[in-house]
Design a protein around this motif. Structure first.
Motif, short mmCIF file in Angstrom:
data_model
loop_
_atom_site.label_atom_id
_atom_site.label_comp_id
_atom_site.label_asym_id
_atom_site.label_seq_id
_atom_site.Cartn_x
_atom_site.Cartn_y
_atom_site.Cartn_z
N ALA A 1 2.98 5.78 -9.20
CA ALA A 1 2.86 7.04 -9.93
C ALA A 1 1.43 7.29 -10.40
CB ALA A 1 3.81 7.04 -11.13
N VAL A 2 0.78 6.26 -10.91
CA VAL A 2 -0.58 6.43 -11.43
C VAL A 2 -1.56 6.71 -10.30
CG1 VAL A 2 -2.50 5.28 -12.60
CG2 VAL A 2 -0.18 5.04 -13.48
N GLY A 3 -1.38 6.06 -9.15
CA GLY A 3 -2.36 6.19 -8.08
C GLY A 3 -2.09 7.27 -7.05
N GLY B 1 -2.51 17.90 -7.10
CA GLY B 1 -1.15 18.44 -7.12
C GLY B 1 -0.08 17.38 -7.12
N SER B 2 -0.42 16.17 -6.71
CA SER B 2 0.57 15.09 -6.69
C SER B 2 0.40 14.12 -7.85
CB SER B 2 0.47 14.33 -5.36
OG SER B 2 -0.83 13.81 -5.17
N VAL C 1 0.82 -1.21 0.00
CA VAL C 1 0.00 0.00 0.00
C VAL C 1 0.86 1.26 0.00
CG1 VAL C 1 -1.89 1.21 1.17
CG2 VAL C 1 -1.73 -1.29 1.33
N GLY C 2 0.41 2.25 -0.79
CA GLY C 2 0.98 3.59 -0.74
C GLY C 2 2.46 3.64 -1.04
N ASP C 3 3.21 4.37 -0.20
CA ASP C 3 4.63 4.57 -0.45
C ASP C 3 5.44 3.29 -0.34
OD1 ASP C 3 4.17 7.23 -0.93
OD2 ASP C 3 4.82 7.91 1.05
N ALA C 4 4.86 2.26 0.28
CA ALA C 4 5.55 0.97 0.32
C ALA C 4 5.74 0.41 -1.08
CB ALA C 4 4.77 -0.02 1.18
N LEU C 5 4.92 0.86 -2.02
CA LEU C 5 5.09 0.44 -3.42
C LEU C 5 6.45 0.88 -3.95
CD1 LEU C 5 1.52 1.34 -4.71
CD2 LEU C 5 2.46 -0.97 -4.59
N LEU C 6 6.90 2.05 -3.56
CA LEU C 6 8.21 2.52 -4.00
C LEU C 6 9.32 1.71 -3.35
CD1 LEU C 6 7.64 6.39 -3.86
CD2 LEU C 6 7.64 4.91 -5.89
N LEU D 1 4.19 13.78 -20.27
CA LEU D 1 5.62 13.85 -20.58
C LEU D 1 6.51 13.64 -19.36
CD1 LEU D 1 5.94 16.54 -23.39
CD2 LEU D 1 5.40 14.11 -23.56
N ASP D 2 5.93 13.28 -18.21
CA ASP D 2 6.77 12.74 -17.14
C ASP D 2 7.42 11.46 -17.64
OD1 ASP D 2 6.11 14.71 -15.35
OD2 ASP D 2 4.91 13.43 -14.02
N VAL D 3 8.58 11.16 -17.11
CA VAL D 3 9.24 9.89 -17.41
C VAL D 3 9.19 9.03 -16.16
CG1 VAL D 3 11.38 8.74 -18.07
CG2 VAL D 3 10.71 10.89 -19.19
N LEU D 4 8.53 7.87 -16.28
CA LEU D 4 8.33 6.97 -15.14
C LEU D 4 9.29 5.79 -15.21
CD1 LEU D 4 4.42 6.72 -15.07
CD2 LEU D 4 5.90 8.48 -14.05
N GLU D 5 9.72 5.38 -14.04
CA GLU D 5 10.42 4.11 -13.94
C GLU D 5 9.39 2.99 -13.85
OE1 GLU D 5 12.95 4.31 -10.58
OE2 GLU D 5 14.34 5.75 -11.49
#
Length: 478
Positions: A213-215, A301-302, A199-204, A307-311
């Protein structure tokens, strides 16, 4: 109302199939299904008065038509039901409503295969999404379980379809990413599976950057739902479902008409869970894994930007061509993870592109795969189950449309051509060529009501997909 569980092991619509009435109850009325071709021969064998009654009623055996035959005391002696040319598996699906509150029974000599199709259509014809209705729906007509029918198999198919319908029909206010995870958890508990929910930042922290990034633009945090079931020594079958619980389009905001139905954008996840329910209920000898990236695509805002580049989990970088093409981004992470285990079969399901609907309409999911045998198996199963699928090409030269000047690839193709193909080619970048993989681009929605398929969320190809899994792995030794 909101507390009613979305996963119900025995769905209420199965209540339209009952055991024979007790001796003290009113007997079931005979239900006599007839094709247009068989009607004439049947009438020839009947008393002249009965044949005249049928003729006067205008009954010709058209699919879904009925005529009640009177007895001497004025009660209903039997009901004739039209099957049309005999090829429509939904022919009698309108009868639970039309014949209410009768209880009817098929002739004992009805072939088991035909009776099973009728029983399944009957139960789904009794399906209602009444979660938000104040008044209880009227009881449907009931069908006595036909003799010789595999009740468990019918209940399994109905349960899978009804679960998918319920999930798609539930509004996003009551089905956020956490709620979708709750359904998966209930399913896991029922079948003895395990569930991991990131969940959430644990995804990173755990390597799911595209899902995050999408969510991240929503106040409801994104999640990666990971269900596992079965013997680790059995062949791996992995299902991936797009779980966008609502798609506003993100910063590339959809117009109101395009946003209206976006509660259904988790239709792929609904199908993955429905199919998983069927596989586990049948106890197929597979090592099942279900991966559902669950997000809400909202502007804030988040939110991620054009044109962002996602990993991505695979390490490839993706330039965002349009934030409204978000489903392929979250599927990329899930497919990359699935592919690391080299599954014997990998199927992803997603309400991915309008281009597929323009090509094939709402009823026919598009299939993309590199593997001709798998494509043939899927289309043959669709033909056998009455759930048509159609293969579209993974046309490799169109890969150039996904080239990006700043990243490994762009998330969308250049121009307006071949949208379904370029989306599938994008997904193919995250699956190795040796993996038996199929991508289903489906609609998961009935634009208008038909017998057994009321307007709203619907299931597509679940029986066909189950049949392919069962054919490939169901006969393997424990």
């Amino acid at each position: 109302m909101a507390a009613r569980p979305l996963f119900r092991p025995h769905h209420p619509c199965l209540g339209a199939l009952i055991d024979p009435p007790a001796p003290d109850d009113a007997a079931a009325v005979p239900l006599l299904p007839l094709t247009e071709t068989d009607l004439a021969a049947w009438c020839t064998d009947q008393p002249a008065e009965r044949a005249a009654w049928v003729a006067a009623s205008g009954f010709r055996g058209a699919a879904g038509s009925t005529v009640c035959l009177p007895s001497a005391d004025g009660s209903i002696a039997a009901v004739l039901a039209g099957l049309g040319d005999g090829t429509d598996r939904w022919a009698l699906a309108g009868l639970p409503e039309r014949l209410a509150p009768l209880c009817v029974a098929l002739p004992p000599e009805t072939p088991a295969a035909d009776a099973a199709v009728i029983a399944e259509a009957w139960a789904l014809g009794a399906y209602r999404f009444d979660r938000y209705k104040s008044d209880a729906p009227s009881a449907p007509a009931r069908l006595v379980w036909p003799e010789g029918v595999d009740r468990a198999a019918v209940a399994r198919r109905v349960g899978a379809a009804a679960l998918a319908r319920d999930l798609v029909n539930t509004p996003a206010s009551d089905l956020g990413p956490a709620d979708l995870a709750g359904v998966a958890r209930a399913l896991a508990e029922h079948h003895g599976a395990t569930l991991n929910d990131i969940v959430g930042d644990a995804l990173l922290d755990e390597g799911w950057p595209a899902v995050h990034a999408v969510g991240r633009g929503s106040t409801r945090p994104p999640r990666l739902i990971d269900l596992r079931w079965g013997n680790a020594d059995h062949p791996r079958v992995t299902l991936v479902g797009k779980g966008v619980v609502f798609d506003s389009g993100g910063l590339n905001l959809k117009p109101s008409a395009g946003m209206k139905l976006m509660k259904k954008d988790m239709g792929g996840a609904a199908h993955a869970l429905g199919l998983a329910h069927a596989v586990m209920d049948a106890g197929l000898p597979v090592r099942l894994r279900v991966l559902i990236p669950a997000v809400e695509n909202m502007p804030s805002g988040s939110a991620f930007r054009p044109l962002d580049v996602l990993e991505t989990r695979k390490g490839l970088t993706v330039e965002v061509g349009d934030t409204d093409a978000e489903g392929r981004l979250i599927l990329a992470d899930a497919l990359a993870e699935a592919d690391t285990e080299s599954p014997a079969l990998l199927i992803d399901m997603a309400t991915l592109t309008g281009a597929a609907r323009v090509a094939l309409g709402p009823d026919v999911p598009a299939v993309f795969t590199r593997h001709d045998t798998l494509a043939a198996d899927l289309m043959a199963a669709g033909e056998q189950t009455g759930e048509p699928l159609w293969r579209l090409p993974l046309h490799a030269p169109y890969r150039r449309m996904l080239d990006s000047p700043v990243a490994d690839l762009s998330s969308i193709g250049t121009g307006s051509f071949a949208g379904a193909i370029t989306a599938a080619l994008f997904l193919a970048e995250f699956v190795g060529p040796a993996t038996p993989w199929a991508h289903l681009d489906l609609f998961a929605w009935a634009p208008s009501s038909r017998p057994g398929r009321p307007e709203g969320g619907t299931s597509q190809a679940l029986n066909a997909l189950f049949a392919v899994i069962e054919q490939r792995f169901g006969s393997m030794e424990e």
